[in-house]
Design a protein around this motif. Structure first.
Motif, PDB file in Angstrom:
ATOM      1  N   PHE A 146       0.835  -1.203   0.000  1.00  0.00           N
ATOM      2  CA  PHE A 146       0.000   0.000   0.000  1.00  0.00           C
ATOM      3  C   PHE A 146       0.872   1.257   0.000  1.00  0.00           C
ATOM      4  O   PHE A 146       0.621   2.206  -0.740  1.00  0.00           O
ATOM      5  CB  PHE A 146      -0.898  -0.020   1.241  1.00  0.00           C
ATOM      6  N   HIS A 147       1.917   1.250   0.827  1.00  0.00           N
ATOM      7  CA  HIS A 147       2.737   2.447   1.042  1.00  0.00           C
ATOM      8  C   HIS A 147       3.727   2.695  -0.094  1.00  0.00           C
ATOM      9  O   HIS A 147       4.050   3.845  -0.406  1.00  0.00           O
ATOM     10  CB  HIS A 147       3.480   2.313   2.369  1.00  0.00           C
ATOM     11  N   GLY A 148       4.234   1.615  -0.687  1.00  0.00           N
ATOM     12  CA  GLY A 148       5.140   1.784  -1.815  1.00  0.00           C
ATOM     13  C   GLY A 148       6.609   1.615  -1.497  1.00  0.00           C
ATOM     14  O   GLY A 148       7.418   1.451  -2.397  1.00  0.00           O
ATOM     15  N   HIS A 149       6.981   1.681  -0.238  1.00  0.00           N
ATOM     16  CA  HIS A 149       8.364   1.375   0.125  1.00  0.00           C
ATOM     17  C   HIS A 149       8.413   0.924   1.587  1.00  0.00           C
ATOM     18  O   HIS A 149       7.421   0.984   2.295  1.00  0.00           O
ATOM     19  CB  HIS A 149       9.301   2.562  -0.129  1.00  0.00           C
ATOM     20  N   TRP A 150       9.574   0.469   1.975  1.00  0.00           N
ATOM     21  CA  TRP A 150       9.762  -0.022   3.340  1.00  0.00           C
ATOM     22  C   TRP A 150      10.554   1.007   4.123  1.00  0.00           C
ATOM     23  O   TRP A 150      11.579   1.490   3.652  1.00  0.00           O
ATOM     24  CB  TRP A 150      10.502  -1.362   3.282  1.00  0.00           C
ATOM     25  N   CYS A 151      10.079   1.413   5.296  1.00  0.00           N
ATOM     26  CA  CYS A 151      10.783   2.437   6.067  1.00  0.00           C
ATOM     27  C   CYS A 151      10.403   2.343   7.542  1.00  0.00           C
ATOM     28  O   CYS A 151       9.443   1.664   7.909  1.00  0.00           O
ATOM     29  CB  CYS A 151      10.432   3.820   5.529  1.00  0.00           C
ATOM     30  N   GLY A 152      11.153   3.034   8.365  1.00  0.00           N
ATOM     31  CA  GLY A 152      10.934   2.999   9.803  1.00  0.00           C
ATOM     32  C   GLY A 152       9.574   3.543  10.213  1.00  0.00           C
ATOM     33  O   GLY A 152       8.945   3.038  11.137  1.00  0.00           O
ATOM     34  N   MET A 187       2.564  11.435   7.832  1.00  0.00           N
ATOM     35  CA  MET A 187       3.735  10.799   7.241  1.00  0.00           C
ATOM     36  C   MET A 187       3.543   9.280   7.163  1.00  0.00           C
ATOM     37  O   MET A 187       2.482   8.761   7.461  1.00  0.00           O
ATOM     38  CB  MET A 187       4.982  11.205   8.015  1.00  0.00           C
ATOM     39  N   CYS A 188       4.597   8.580   6.719  1.00  0.00           N
ATOM     40  CA  CYS A 188       4.555   7.153   6.368  1.00  0.00           C
ATOM     41  C   CYS A 188       3.602   6.287   7.212  1.00  0.00           C
ATOM     42  O   CYS A 188       2.823   5.508   6.670  1.00  0.00           O
ATOM     43  CB  CYS A 188       5.954   6.565   6.443  1.00  0.00           C
ATOM     44  N   GLY A 189       3.682   6.410   8.533  1.00  0.00           N
ATOM     45  CA  GLY A 189       2.983   5.491   9.427  1.00  0.00           C
ATOM     46  C   GLY A 189       1.486   5.401   9.203  1.00  0.00           C
ATOM     47  O   GLY A 189       0.889   4.331   9.358  1.00  0.00           O
TER      48      GLY A 189
HETATM   49 ZN   LIG Z   1       7.778   5.565   4.176  1.00  0.00          ZN
END
Ligand SMILES: [Zn+2]
Ligand SMILES: [Zn+2]
Length: 202
Positions: A17-23, A55-57
């Motif tokens: 869903f998000h498009g990349h892997w991140c913290g 943001m991402c979360g």
């Molecule tokens: Zn992210």
């Protein structure tokens, strides 16, 4: 060695869903899995989430809990904090969870490395070594976020505000300047005319 409830499948769904892997997404996944365990999923508007970060979360909340902007059961209250409040309409249950600042050695070393890497004229060899160390530490931090007990990642608190009302379907009014249709609650009265936000600002 993931924390209880976290599986590769869940991680993959959030990632897709998000498009990349991140913290940030990892943090969101912990919040989302906790929300599903404690509130259930958001079929219809049963569960409402208020996010204090865009943001991402928050993408993990949308992907895994089912609270989405379009359904009207995800609201954004921009405080600049990594915090989510969940409400359940059926019984009024509510909780606000706030990400703990992961102080500790790993986090401060990551910040230190970022500063060192921002310096100009760094020899290529030094840069490579610092980059490697940073990648290794990020990995460690991610592993911590995905494996530590929930209480070490988030503080659990009471909600700060009452449960938001149901999403409302409001009549559409035509802006008297541009003629575009506007939800009535966003119409601005100016010099006796009913205008959209953009036309009123001119
Ligand atoms: Zn992210
Ligand atoms: Zn207009």
């Amino acid at each position: 060695m993931y924390a209880q409830g976290i599986t590769q499948d869940i991680i993959d769904r959030a990632k897709a869903f998000h498009g990349h892997w991140c913290g940030g997404l990892a943090l969101g996944i912990r919040a989302a899995v906790w929300a599903v365990e404690n509130f259930g999923t958001a079929a219809d508007e049963e569960v409402v989430a208020v996010t204090e970060t865009d943001m991402c979360g928050v993408d993990a909340i949308q992907a895994l809990v089912g609270c989405t902007l379009g359904k009207g059961n995800l609201l954004f209250r921009d405080t600049g904090k990594i915090a989510f409040t969940f409400y359940r309409r059926r019984d009024g249950k509510q909780r606000r969870i706030v990400a703990k600042l992961r102080g500790g050695e790993v986090k401060s070393r990551i910040l230190g490395l970022r500063e060192e890497l921002a310096a100009e004229g760094l020899p290529a060899e030094t840069r490579r070594r610092l980059d490697e160390e940073l990648a290794e530490l990020r990995k460690k931090d991610l592993e911590f976020v995905l494996s530590a007990p929930f209480e070490e990642i988030f503080d659990i608190k009471p909600a700060l505000h009452d449960m938001p009302g149901m999403a409302q379907r409001l009549p559409t009014i035509l802006c008297e300047n541009c003629g575009e249709g506007v939800m009535s609650s966003r119409i601005v009265e100016q010099d006796g005319r009913q205008l959209c936000m953009d036309c009123a600002e001119k």
